[in-house]
Design an enzyme around this catalytic site. Structure first.
Site, PDB file in Angstrom:
ATOM      1  CG  ASP A   1       0.639   4.575   2.665  1.00 29.62           C
ATOM      2  OD1 ASP A   1      -0.271   5.219   3.183  1.00 29.62           O
ATOM      3  OD2 ASP A   1       1.402   3.818   3.309  1.00 29.62           O
TER       4      ASP A   1
ATOM      5  CD  GLU B   1       2.703   2.879  -7.392  1.00 31.65           C
ATOM      6  OE1 GLU B   1       2.272   1.747  -7.086  1.00 31.65           O
ATOM      7  OE2 GLU B   1       3.739   3.350  -6.910  1.00 31.65           O
TER       8      GLU B   1
ATOM      9  CE  LYS C   1      -3.078   2.443   2.748  1.00 31.01           C
ATOM     10  NZ  LYS C   1      -2.336   1.718   3.782  1.00 31.01           N
TER      11      LYS C   1
ATOM     12  N   GLY D   1       2.829  -4.869  -7.267  1.00 35.31           N
ATOM     13  CA  GLY D   1       1.428  -4.606  -6.891  1.00 35.31           C
ATOM     14  C   GLY D   1       0.497  -4.227  -8.018  1.00 35.31           C
TER      15      GLY D   1
ATOM     16  CG  ASP E   1       2.663  -7.848  -0.392  1.00 38.53           C
ATOM     17  OD1 ASP E   1       2.523  -6.624  -0.592  1.00 38.53           O
ATOM     18  OD2 ASP E   1       3.520  -8.320   0.379  1.00 38.53           O
TER      19      ASP E   1
HETATM   20  P1  5GP Z   1       4.226   5.071  -0.642  1.00 36.07           P
HETATM   21  O1  5GP Z   1       5.617   5.342  -1.115  1.00 36.07           O
HETATM   22  O2  5GP Z   1       3.154   5.861  -1.378  1.00 36.07           O
HETATM   23  O3  5GP Z   1       4.113   5.237   0.847  1.00 36.07           O
HETATM   24  O4  5GP Z   1       4.004   3.532  -0.818  1.00 36.07           O
HETATM   25  C1  5GP Z   1       3.547   2.927  -1.937  1.00 36.07           C
HETATM   26  C2  5GP Z   1       3.800   1.444  -1.854  1.00 36.07           C
HETATM   27  O5  5GP Z   1       3.702   0.928  -0.507  1.00 36.07           O
HETATM   28  C3  5GP Z   1       2.737   0.711  -2.658  1.00 36.07           C
HETATM   29  O6  5GP Z   1       3.105   0.595  -4.021  1.00 36.07           O
HETATM   30  C4  5GP Z   1       2.637  -0.616  -1.921  1.00 36.07           C
HETATM   31  O7  5GP Z   1       3.606  -1.506  -2.418  1.00 36.07           O
HETATM   32  C5  5GP Z   1       2.969  -0.286  -0.481  1.00 36.07           C
HETATM   33  N1  5GP Z   1       1.722  -0.098   0.326  1.00 36.07           N
HETATM   34  C6  5GP Z   1       1.253   1.064   0.839  1.00 36.07           C
HETATM   35  N2  5GP Z   1       0.093   0.860   1.501  1.00 36.07           N
HETATM   36  C7  5GP Z   1      -0.176  -0.464   1.405  1.00 36.07           C
HETATM   37  C8  5GP Z   1      -1.257  -1.295   1.868  1.00 36.07           C
HETATM   38  O8  5GP Z   1      -2.222  -0.867   2.525  1.00 36.07           O
HETATM   39  N3  5GP Z   1      -1.188  -2.618   1.556  1.00 36.07           N
HETATM   40  C9  5GP Z   1      -0.161  -3.157   0.842  1.00 36.07           C
HETATM   41  N4  5GP Z   1      -0.202  -4.468   0.596  1.00 36.07           N
HETATM   42  N5  5GP Z   1       0.883  -2.401   0.383  1.00 36.07           N
HETATM   43  C10 5GP Z   1       0.860  -1.069   0.658  1.00 36.07           C
END
Ligand code: 5GP
Length: 176
Positions: free
Chosen positions: A103, A99, A131, A44, A159
């Site tokens: 999320d 990054e 987020k 990403g 993606d």
């Molecule tokens: P976390 O571990 O912070 O929940 O997730 C991070 C990863 O989840 C990001 O690097 C990404 O690959 C994926 N991700 C989280 N939210 C989104 C989103 O809204 N769209 C997309 N395409 N990927 C997301």
């Protein structure tokens, strides 16, 4: 492009460009005279990193880290595996993790713990999107491009079922 009509624009190409330029200048100021390694998290962050590094006016090193989450694709388990490791040592160097989006914070938490034992001089985090409403692990974010609502976003590296990373803007899926 084909299939693009399912997305609503959230951040335009011009908005992203302006913000990425500002972030690059901020990083340039903060890392003057340091040994900076920018580490992009695949896949990403590749688009963001390639634009961002061209606004950092310092002789930086660039590396990539591949990560994959266990479990299904809709929920992050927090159990992360390194699928591609760094190609250079970060001992005594200033690492900037780049990054696409933070999320839950689980992926980044894992990464920061993993990097800590490699004894870098410093580790900071730069993310294009945050987020905050989904936070499970509070991780310190040093540079944040945009804080957004809890929507699934696509484009500029992010993606939609492995496609559309090449959209020049960030969009979200239009509800019918
Ligand atoms: P976390 O571990 O912070 O929940 O997730 C991070 C990863 O989840 C990001 O690097 C990404 O690959 C994926 N991700 C989280 N939210 C989104 C989103 O809204 N769209 C997309 N395409 N990927 C997301």
């Amino acid at each position: 492009m084909e299939g693009e009509d399912r997305f609503e624009v959230l951040l335009t190409e011009a908005e992203i460009e302006r913000r990425v330029r500002e972030m690059g200048h901020e990083i340039t100021r903060d890392y003057e005279g340091r040994d900076l390694v920018m580490v992009g998290v695949l896949k990403g962050a590749c688009v963001f990193l390639s634009d961002l590094c061209r606004h950092v006016h310092l002789p930086v090193a660039i590396d990539f880290l591949g990560l994959s989450s266990y479990g299904d694709s809709t929920t992050t388990s927090g159990v992360v595996q390194i699928t591609q490791d760094l190609t250079q040592s970060i001992v005594d160097r200033d690492v900037l993790v780049v990054e696409d989006i933070v999320d839950t914070g689980l992926t980044l938490h894992f990464l920061l713990e993993n990097f800590r034992v490699r004894k870098p001089r410093s580790v900071r985090v730069c993310t294009l999107l945050h987020k905050p409403s989904n936070t499970v692990r509070d991780v310190p974010l040093d540079y944040v491009g945009f804080t957004i609502e809890n929507r699934f976003v696509v484009g500029y590296g992010l993606d939609y079922e492995q496609r559309f990373r090449n959209l020049p803007y960030v969009g979200y899926v239009r509800t019918p």
